[in-house]
Motif scaffolding. Structure first.
Motif, PDB file in Angstrom:
ATOM      1  N   LEU A 153      89.885 119.144 -37.497  1.00  0.00           N
ATOM      2  CA  LEU A 153      89.982 118.646 -38.872  1.00  0.00           C
ATOM      3  C   LEU A 153      90.091 119.790 -39.879  1.00  0.00           C
ATOM      4  O   LEU A 153      90.861 119.704 -40.837  1.00  0.00           O
ATOM      5  CB  LEU A 153      88.784 117.760 -39.205  1.00  0.00           C
ATOM      6  CG  LEU A 153      88.753 116.423 -38.476  1.00  0.00           C
ATOM      7  CD1 LEU A 153      87.471 115.670 -38.780  1.00  0.00           C
ATOM      8  CD2 LEU A 153      89.967 115.587 -38.815  1.00  0.00           C
ATOM      9  N   ARG A 154      89.325 120.874 -39.662  1.00  0.00           N
ATOM     10  CA  ARG A 154      89.438 122.036 -40.555  1.00  0.00           C
ATOM     11  C   ARG A 154      90.833 122.631 -40.487  1.00  0.00           C
ATOM     12  O   ARG A 154      91.416 122.991 -41.513  1.00  0.00           O
ATOM     13  CB  ARG A 154      88.405 123.109 -40.177  1.00  0.00           C
ATOM     14  CG  ARG A 154      87.014 122.843 -40.686  1.00  0.00           C
ATOM     15  CD  ARG A 154      86.129 124.068 -40.545  1.00  0.00           C
ATOM     16  NE  ARG A 154      86.144 124.664 -39.217  1.00  0.00           N
ATOM     17  CZ  ARG A 154      85.342 124.322 -38.217  1.00  0.00           C
ATOM     18  NH1 ARG A 154      84.437 123.382 -38.396  1.00  0.00           N
ATOM     19  NH2 ARG A 154      85.430 124.919 -37.041  1.00  0.00           N
ATOM     20  N   GLN A 155      91.378 122.721 -39.286  1.00  0.00           N
ATOM     21  CA  GLN A 155      92.719 123.282 -39.129  1.00  0.00           C
ATOM     22  C   GLN A 155      93.760 122.379 -39.793  1.00  0.00           C
ATOM     23  O   GLN A 155      94.665 122.859 -40.475  1.00  0.00           O
ATOM     24  CB  GLN A 155      93.033 123.467 -37.651  1.00  0.00           C
ATOM     25  CG  GLN A 155      94.317 124.201 -37.398  1.00  0.00           C
ATOM     26  CD  GLN A 155      94.557 124.451 -35.916  1.00  0.00           C
ATOM     27  OE1 GLN A 155      93.858 123.915 -35.055  1.00  0.00           O
ATOM     28  NE2 GLN A 155      95.539 125.259 -35.612  1.00  0.00           N
ATOM     29  N   LEU A 156      93.640 121.079 -39.620  1.00  0.00           N
ATOM     30  CA  LEU A 156      94.573 120.138 -40.240  1.00  0.00           C
ATOM     31  C   LEU A 156      94.478 120.198 -41.763  1.00  0.00           C
ATOM     32  O   LEU A 156      95.501 120.209 -42.456  1.00  0.00           O
ATOM     33  CB  LEU A 156      94.284 118.723 -39.740  1.00  0.00           C
ATOM     34  CG  LEU A 156      95.241 117.635 -40.187  1.00  0.00           C
ATOM     35  CD1 LEU A 156      96.658 117.923 -39.707  1.00  0.00           C
ATOM     36  CD2 LEU A 156      94.775 116.286 -39.646  1.00  0.00           C
ATOM     37  N   LYS A 157      93.270 120.287 -42.281  1.00  0.00           N
ATOM     38  CA  LYS A 157      93.070 120.397 -43.717  1.00  0.00           C
ATOM     39  C   LYS A 157      93.734 121.669 -44.242  1.00  0.00           C
ATOM     40  O   LYS A 157      94.393 121.651 -45.284  1.00  0.00           O
ATOM     41  CB  LYS A 157      91.576 120.415 -44.039  1.00  0.00           C
ATOM     42  CG  LYS A 157      91.273 120.516 -45.504  1.00  0.00           C
ATOM     43  CD  LYS A 157      89.779 120.521 -45.745  1.00  0.00           C
ATOM     44  CE  LYS A 157      89.475 120.730 -47.207  1.00  0.00           C
ATOM     45  NZ  LYS A 157      88.044 120.824 -47.465  1.00  0.00           N
ATOM     46  N   SER A 158      93.596 122.745 -43.505  1.00  0.00           N
ATOM     47  CA  SER A 158      94.213 124.007 -43.893  1.00  0.00           C
ATOM     48  C   SER A 158      95.738 123.885 -43.952  1.00  0.00           C
ATOM     49  O   SER A 158      96.378 124.405 -44.872  1.00  0.00           O
ATOM     50  CB  SER A 158      93.809 125.098 -42.909  1.00  0.00           C
ATOM     51  OG  SER A 158      94.494 126.281 -43.170  1.00  0.00           O
TER      52      SER A 158
END
Length: 54
Positions: A28-33
Motif C-alpha cells: 500500500l505504501r508503494q502504491l501510494k507513492s
C-alpha cells in the motif's frame, strides 16, 4: 531436514522475509507513492499548459 533447530531457523527467516517483502502495508505504501508521483507529474503538466484541450 534432520536438524530441527536449522529447520526452525530457516522457516522463521523465510517467514520474516515473506512478511517484509509481501506485507500489505508495504504494498500500500508503494502504491501510494506511485499515485503521488503521478499526481505531481500531472500537476506539473497542468502548470505548463494553462488551457485544457477538452
Amino acid at each position: 531436514m534432520i536438524d530441527p533447530t536449522f529447520r526452525y531457523n530457516l522457516a522463521r527467516t523465510a517467514w520474516e522475509k515473506a512478511k517484509k517483502t509481501y506485507s500489505l502495508n508495504r504494498v500500500l505504501r508503494q502504491l501510494k507513492s506511485v499515485y503521488e508521483s503521478y499526481q505531481v507529474a500531472k500537476e506539473a503538466d497542468n502548470e505548463s499548459e494553462p488551457f485544457e484541450n477538452s
